[in-house]
Design an enzyme around this catalytic site. Structure first.
Site, PDB file in Angstrom:
ATOM      1  CE  LYS A   1      -2.226   1.563   4.144  1.00 29.77           C
ATOM      2  NZ  LYS A   1      -1.395   3.337   4.947  1.00 29.77           N
ATOM      3  CG  ASN A   2       2.028   3.066   3.216  1.00 33.92           C
ATOM      4  OD1 ASN A   2       0.846   3.460   3.588  1.00 33.92           O
ATOM      5  ND2 ASN A   2       2.172   2.380   4.768  1.00 33.92           N
TER       6      ASN A   2
ATOM      7  CB  CYS B   1      -5.650  10.265  12.308  1.00 37.01           C
ATOM      8  SG  CYS B   1      -3.886   9.354  12.838  1.00 37.01           S
TER       9      CYS B   1
ATOM     10  NE  ARG C   1       0.281  10.385  11.135  1.00 38.85           N
ATOM     11  CZ  ARG C   1      -0.213   9.343  10.594  1.00 38.85           C
ATOM     12  NH1 ARG C   1      -1.091   8.489  10.563  1.00 38.85           N
ATOM     13  NH2 ARG C   1       0.563   8.673   9.426  1.00 38.85           N
TER      14      ARG C   1
ATOM     15  CG  ASP D   1       2.807   1.010   9.955  1.00 35.92           C
ATOM     16  OD1 ASP D   1       3.080   1.092   8.996  1.00 35.92           O
ATOM     17  OD2 ASP D   1       2.504   2.136  10.930  1.00 35.92           O
TER      18      ASP D   1
ATOM     19  NE  ARG E   1      -6.860   3.776   5.417  1.00 38.24           N
ATOM     20  CZ  ARG E   1      -6.454   4.515   6.332  1.00 38.24           C
ATOM     21  NH1 ARG E   1      -6.368   4.537   7.862  1.00 38.24           N
ATOM     22  NH2 ARG E   1      -4.458   4.543   5.500  1.00 38.24           N
TER      23      ARG E   1
HETATM   24  C1  EPZ Z   1       4.622   6.446   6.591  1.00 44.51           C
HETATM   25  O1  EPZ Z   1       3.625   7.567   7.825  1.00 44.51           O
HETATM   26  C2  EPZ Z   1       3.221   5.780   6.737  1.00 44.51           C
HETATM   27  N1  EPZ Z   1       2.177   6.500   5.719  1.00 44.51           N
HETATM   28  C3  EPZ Z   1       2.484   4.980   8.407  1.00 44.51           C
HETATM   29  O2  EPZ Z   1       1.976   3.196   7.402  1.00 44.51           O
HETATM   30  C4  EPZ Z   1       3.909   4.557   8.853  1.00 44.51           C
HETATM   31  O3  EPZ Z   1       3.104   4.522   9.906  1.00 44.51           O
HETATM   32  C5  EPZ Z   1       4.289   5.928   8.816  1.00 44.51           C
HETATM   33  O4  EPZ Z   1       5.382   5.810   7.888  1.00 44.51           O
HETATM   34  C6  EPZ Z   1       6.192   5.423   9.558  1.00 44.51           C
HETATM   35  O5  EPZ Z   1       6.465   4.376   9.394  1.00 44.51           O
HETATM   36  C7  EPZ Z   1       2.642   6.189   4.916  1.00 44.51           C
HETATM   37  O6  EPZ Z   1       3.380   6.407   3.965  1.00 44.51           O
HETATM   38  C8  EPZ Z   1       1.135   6.591   3.573  1.00 44.51           C
HETATM   39  P1  EPZ Z   1       6.217   9.891   8.795  1.00 44.51           P
HETATM   40  P2  EPZ Z   1       3.575   9.330   8.153  1.00 44.51           P
HETATM   41  O7  EPZ Z   1       5.798  11.091   8.574  1.00 44.51           O
HETATM   42  O8  EPZ Z   1       4.977   9.010   6.734  1.00 44.51           O
HETATM   43  C9  EPZ Z   1       6.367  13.249  12.409  1.00 44.51           C
HETATM   44  C10 EPZ Z   1       0.107   2.897   7.817  1.00 44.51           C
HETATM   45  O9  EPZ Z   1      -0.414   1.757   8.844  1.00 44.51           O
HETATM   46  N2  EPZ Z   1       6.021  14.487  11.312  1.00 44.51           N
HETATM   47  O10 EPZ Z   1       7.559   8.810   8.795  1.00 44.51           O
HETATM   48  O11 EPZ Z   1       2.697  10.399   7.567  1.00 44.51           O
HETATM   49  C11 EPZ Z   1       4.623  12.243  12.886  1.00 44.51           C
HETATM   50  O12 EPZ Z   1       4.088  13.018  13.573  1.00 44.51           O
HETATM   51  C12 EPZ Z   1       0.737   4.278   7.956  1.00 44.51           C
HETATM   52  O13 EPZ Z   1       0.383   2.144   6.610  1.00 44.51           O
HETATM   53  C13 EPZ Z   1       6.178  15.552  12.150  1.00 44.51           C
HETATM   54  O14 EPZ Z   1       6.807  15.330  13.016  1.00 44.51           O
HETATM   55  O15 EPZ Z   1       4.736   9.383   8.871  1.00 44.51           O
HETATM   56  C14 EPZ Z   1       5.420  11.179  13.385  1.00 44.51           C
HETATM   57  O16 EPZ Z   1       6.431  11.333  15.006  1.00 44.51           O
HETATM   58  C15 EPZ Z   1      -0.232   4.545   9.159  1.00 44.51           C
HETATM   59  N3  EPZ Z   1       6.102  16.128  10.929  1.00 44.51           N
HETATM   60  C16 EPZ Z   1       7.654  11.138  12.660  1.00 44.51           C
HETATM   61  O17 EPZ Z   1       7.360  12.659  11.998  1.00 44.51           O
HETATM   62  C17 EPZ Z   1       5.918  16.304   9.685  1.00 44.51           C
HETATM   63  O18 EPZ Z   1       5.811  17.238   8.925  1.00 44.51           O
HETATM   64  C18 EPZ Z   1       7.176  10.169  11.838  1.00 44.51           C
HETATM   65  O19 EPZ Z   1       5.867  10.109  10.958  1.00 44.51           O
HETATM   66  C19 EPZ Z   1       5.884  15.024   9.009  1.00 44.51           C
HETATM   67  C20 EPZ Z   1       6.236  14.488  10.272  1.00 44.51           C
END
Ligand code: EPZ
Length: 440
Positions: free
Chosen positions: A26-27, A121, A126, A312, A406
């Site tokens: 998916k990702n 969420c 996020r 995940d 999803r």
């Molecule tokens: C991706 O989400 C995946 N989603 C998530 O999978 C996965 O859990 C996550 O990476 C971590 O591996 C997709 O690829 C669509 P992050 P993402 O930005 O990119 C902080 C699933 O179940 N952050 O890597 O949104 C954030 O709060 C989903 O398939 C900021 O602070 O996650 C988090 O603490 C759930 N500011 C950390 O980075 C920002 O502007 C890592 O989150 C952006 C992120």
């Protein structure tokens, strides 16, 4: 109306065996589809998983003026014409958080993009601060009014050096794509190193991009022009989280489970943890064979960016730890809301102590009893499926269509094929009893 899964548990007995085939990731697929914005012609994609999030991203692209054609199972073309919308409406963003990835390619190609703060969420706030900061560093101006960001770059984006405070997956992907059309070179440091990112970069390079460093902490992108998908085919890599979820299920309840069409190299952290917990895990090039042990040893888990233990899979592995012969610590380092599901595991009979929003103690030796459960997100939802299979008695898991579906293709079909006693049912949510106001 919403879908629920009714599962009759095995009460801890090892009753599963057979073959599970893993769909495309998916990702990975979501970002490859969005990368179509950077192409001057059609992008052809295969092994795309048939899941709700993919249906949604195709709907969003079509609503914004994109063309999507289904060529067959898992095979599509995407074409993004000049008139494509530069506004990601709140309605769109609400339906799909990952739509934030559209911002980079749209801004890079069309010189402007507007989008709402996607809002938190169930697993966390996020934030999007890294997106705003990066666009400004690449020469864009950002205005905010009633929760909408309007980002413009009249003279286009220019290359920049970006340092990510967190190794964010979607931020890394968004700025790789933004850098493709920027003037000059963009260097992103402290990037995420998930394999889905390397797959995206390898494909973009095949289509004319000049990106180096994928899989290392620093990625460099040489700005150029729109890419061409002519004669190229994007093949989605196997979904390592889908494979890992079934691997954990097998470690708890399988005599012998074969997980096919996967890449064991993408699951080294999980495989190592399971082997240390006493689970028999055999790997071949594209297959993992797992057999549940008579006893599972307790083991501490700490989620970490790739190649560490994936967040995940934190909920599924916690279910396994409830069956271990002792106490395990779970430290969820990435998201502050990703341990909320444990309340329902405790209601099933698990013994878990919440230390703080990031840490729990799982005491093990718990006998789980089937019950009604509400899936809070797709990964905790799959964890509830695993718990229901292990539990004694029947469980009903609600909200399957808006969570598990999803990200897990044909979930009940694949579960049934390995011996799980599962049915999908349509449930009318209990209509709230409205008290009749007493007559005055
Ligand atoms: C991706 O989400 C995946 N989603 C998530 O999978 C996965 O859990 C996550 O990476 C971590 O591996 C997709 O690829 C669509 P992050 P993402 O930005 O990119 C902080 C699933 O179940 N952050 O890597 O949104 C954030 O709060 C989903 O398939 C900021 O602070 O996650 C988090 O603490 C759930 N500011 C950390 O980075 C920002 O502007 C890592 O989150 C952006 C992120």
């Amino acid at each position: 109306m919403s879908d629920s899964l009714v599962i009759k548990g095995f009460g801890g007995k090892r009753e599963l065996d057979g073959i599970v085939r893993v769909p495309g990731a998916k990702n990975a697929a979501l970002k490859a589809i969005v990368a179509g914005i950077l192409f001057r012609d059609e992008l052809t994609l295969s092994n795309i998983p048939e899941i709700n999030d993919i249906e949604k991203i195709f709907e969003l692209l079509k609503e914004m003026g994109g063309e999507v054609t289904r060529l067959g199972r898992g095979k599509y073309t995407v074409f993004i014409p000049k008139g494509f919308s530069t506004e990601i409406s709140p309605a769109i963003a609400k339906r799909m958080r990952a739509s934030v990835v559209l911002t980079g390619p749209i801004l890079a190609r069309f010189g402007k993009v507007s989008f709402p703060h996607p809002g938190g969420c169930i697993i966390g706030a996020r934030p999007v601060d890294f997106f705003i900061d990066g666009f400004q560093k690449m020469g864009a101006t950002v205005k905010v009014n009633d929760n909408m960001y309007s980002v413009t770059a009249e003279n286009g984006l220019h290359g920049a050096e970006l340092f990510l405070k967190n190794q964010s997956v979607t931020v890394t992907e968004t700025f790789i794509m933004a850098g493709l059309l920027a003037k000059g070179t963009t260097v992103i440091k402290n990037v995420a190193m998930e394999p889905e990112i390397a797959e995206l970069v390898n494909f973009l390079n095949k289509c004319g991009a000049k990106i180096t460093g994928a899989g290392t902490p620093t990625i460099t992108i040489k700005g150029g022009k729109l890419l061409s998908g002519k004669g190229k085919l994007y093949k989605t890599m196997p979904d390592r989280i889908d494979a890992g979820s079934f691997l954990i299920l097998g470690a708890l309840a399988a005599r012998e489970l074969h997980i096919k069409n996967c890449n064991p190299k993408h699951l080294e952290a999980l495989i190592e943890i399971l082997r240390q917990a006493g689970v028999s895990v055999e790997t071949k090039k594209t297959e993992i064979i797992v057999r549940a042990p008579s006893a599972i040893k307790p083991i501490d888990i700490k989620t970490h960016e790739y190649p560490g233990f994936p967040t995940d899979l934190q909920a599924p592995i916690t279910v396994l730890l409830t069956q271990a012969t002792g106490e395990s610590k779970v430290f969820e380092t990435i998201f502050e809301g990703r341990l909320n599901y444990t309340e329902e595991l405790v209601a099933m009979g698990a013994s878990i102590t919440v230390m703080d929003p990031h840490r729990i103690l799982v005491h093990g030796n718990s006998e789980l009893k089937g019950r009604k459960l509400t899936s809070p997100d797709l990964r905790a939802g799959l964890a509830f499926v695993i718990a229901a299979v292990v539990a004694k008695g029947e469980s009903v898991i609600h909200n399957v269509d808006t969570t598990i579906d999803r990200g897990y293709e044909n979930v009940e079909k694949r579960l049934r094929a390995i011996g799980v006693n599962v049915e999908r049912v349509l449930v009318v949510p209990e209509t709230p009893v409205v008290p009749i106001a007493p007559k005055d």
